[in-house]
Scaffold this motif. Structure first.
Motif, PDB file in Angstrom:
ATOM      1  N   GLU A   1      -7.334   3.613  -8.105  1.00 32.55           N
ATOM      2  CA  GLU A   1      -6.765   3.905  -6.786  1.00 32.55           C
ATOM      3  C   GLU A   1      -6.719   2.685  -5.873  1.00 32.55           C
ATOM      4  O   GLU A   1      -5.842   2.552  -5.036  1.00 32.55           O
ATOM      5  CB  GLU A   1      -7.590   4.983  -6.081  1.00 32.55           C
TER       6      GLU A   1
ATOM      7  N   ASP B   1       6.893  -3.583  -2.637  1.00 26.60           N
ATOM      8  CA  ASP B   1       6.915  -2.267  -3.273  1.00 26.60           C
ATOM      9  C   ASP B   1       7.840  -1.366  -2.434  1.00 26.60           C
ATOM     10  O   ASP B   1       8.788  -1.851  -1.841  1.00 26.60           O
ATOM     11  CB  ASP B   1       5.496  -1.697  -3.427  1.00 26.60           C
TER      12      ASP B   1
ATOM     13  N   ASN C   1       0.844  -1.206   0.000  1.00 27.11           N
ATOM     14  CA  ASN C   1       0.000   0.000   0.000  1.00 27.11           C
ATOM     15  C   ASN C   1       0.875   1.251   0.000  1.00 27.11           C
ATOM     16  O   ASN C   1       0.585   2.221   0.704  1.00 27.11           O
ATOM     17  CB  ASN C   1      -0.939   0.018   1.204  1.00 27.11           C
ATOM     18  N   ASP C   2       1.956   1.246  -0.780  1.00 24.19           N
ATOM     19  CA  ASP C   2       2.873   2.389  -0.732  1.00 24.19           C
ATOM     20  C   ASP C   2       2.265   3.683  -1.251  1.00 24.19           C
ATOM     21  O   ASP C   2       2.764   4.763  -0.958  1.00 24.19           O
ATOM     22  CB  ASP C   2       4.179   2.081  -1.461  1.00 24.19           C
ATOM     23  N   ARG C   3       1.164   3.607  -1.975  1.00 25.92           N
ATOM     24  CA  ARG C   3       0.524   4.828  -2.474  1.00 25.92           C
ATOM     25  C   ARG C   3      -0.302   5.542  -1.408  1.00 25.92           C
ATOM     26  O   ARG C   3      -0.600   6.731  -1.541  1.00 25.92           O
ATOM     27  CB  ARG C   3      -0.371   4.513  -3.683  1.00 25.92           C
ATOM     28  N   SER C   4      -0.675   4.827  -0.362  1.00 26.02           N
ATOM     29  CA  SER C   4      -1.591   5.411   0.626  1.00 26.02           C
ATOM     30  C   SER C   4      -1.070   5.398   2.055  1.00 26.02           C
ATOM     31  O   SER C   4      -1.561   6.149   2.904  1.00 26.02           O
ATOM     32  CB  SER C   4      -2.935   4.663   0.591  1.00 26.02           C
TER      33      SER C   4
END
Length: 219
Positions: free
Chosen positions: A209, A43, A16-19
């Motif tokens: 997303e 990630d 969950n590196d985007r969030s």
């Protein structure tokens, strides 16, 4: 007898590196210690967590699995560590950005008022953007919990919860992945543990997303 109320936030994470950075920044407002379990992410999660922990190492713990064990494995690792560290309750929140850290405080207040209870967040089942598949899965899960235990739970699949750690430690659960979160409800009811909860918000992300590791049939 449960010891004086001493909660910790538990945040299991997998790719969950985007969030995750935003979620952890918002959790800071609770002023609570945090345990993050990096469940074998491949990630950039590890680097993000190393930077986050370095800014406040006394209150931020990162536990890592070399390979992915699923949510049940991540929660068990965090609960074991939290209990050994002297915490009495763990409030769990996912790091994909759907659940709001701002809802932690009211759930903790419920837990403080009923320290032996399992407190479960309740997402708005009538929300216009609630995905149909998720709504049906929730209803099915709620029904299965009722048939097994007789308890009517509003949202048996919500990951925003407060677990009394002494209760979790005393209840054997065998399910892996997301199945743990349903099994623990049924076994808690069988053990005479009160189940309570309150409304929480949920942001349903677009396909671009959303990163979901939930497998409907398996879990």
């Amino acid at each position: 007898m449960i010891a004086p109320f001493n909660p910790v936030v538990v945040a299991p994470t997998y790719n969950n590196d985007r969030s995750i950075a935003e979620i952890l920044n918002r959790i800071e407002a609770t002023k609570l210690p945090v345990i993050v379990v990096n469940d074998g992410s491949d990630d950039s999660t590890a680097g993000i967590l190393a930077s986050w922990q370095s800014r406040c190492p006394a209150a931020r713990t990162v536990l890592s699995h070399p390979s992915n064990r699923g949510k049940a494995g991540a929660l068990r690792t965090a609960f074991k560590h939290a209990l050994a560290a002297g915490f009495t309750h763990a409030v769990t929140i996912d790091t994909d950005g759907q659940l709001a850290p701002e809802d932690i405080a009211p759930l903790l207040l419920m837990a403080q008022q009923s320290p032996n209870a399992l407190v479960i967040g309740q997402r708005d089942a009538k929300a216009a953007d609630y995905p149909t598949r998720s709504r049906l899965g929730r209803r099915f899960s709620n029904l299965m919990v009722y048939l097994e235990s007789g308890a009517r739970v509003a949202d048996s699949q919500c990951g925003l919860r407060v677990y009394p750690l002494i209760v979790v430690d005393s209840i054997p659960c065998h399910s892996e992945f997301y199945g743990f979160e349903t099994e623990i409800i049924t076994r808690a009811v069988w053990a005479g543990v009160p189940i309570t909860g309150g409304p929480v918000s949920c942001r349903y992300l677009s396909a671009d997303e959303h990163v979901s590791h939930f497998k409907p049939w398996r879990d």
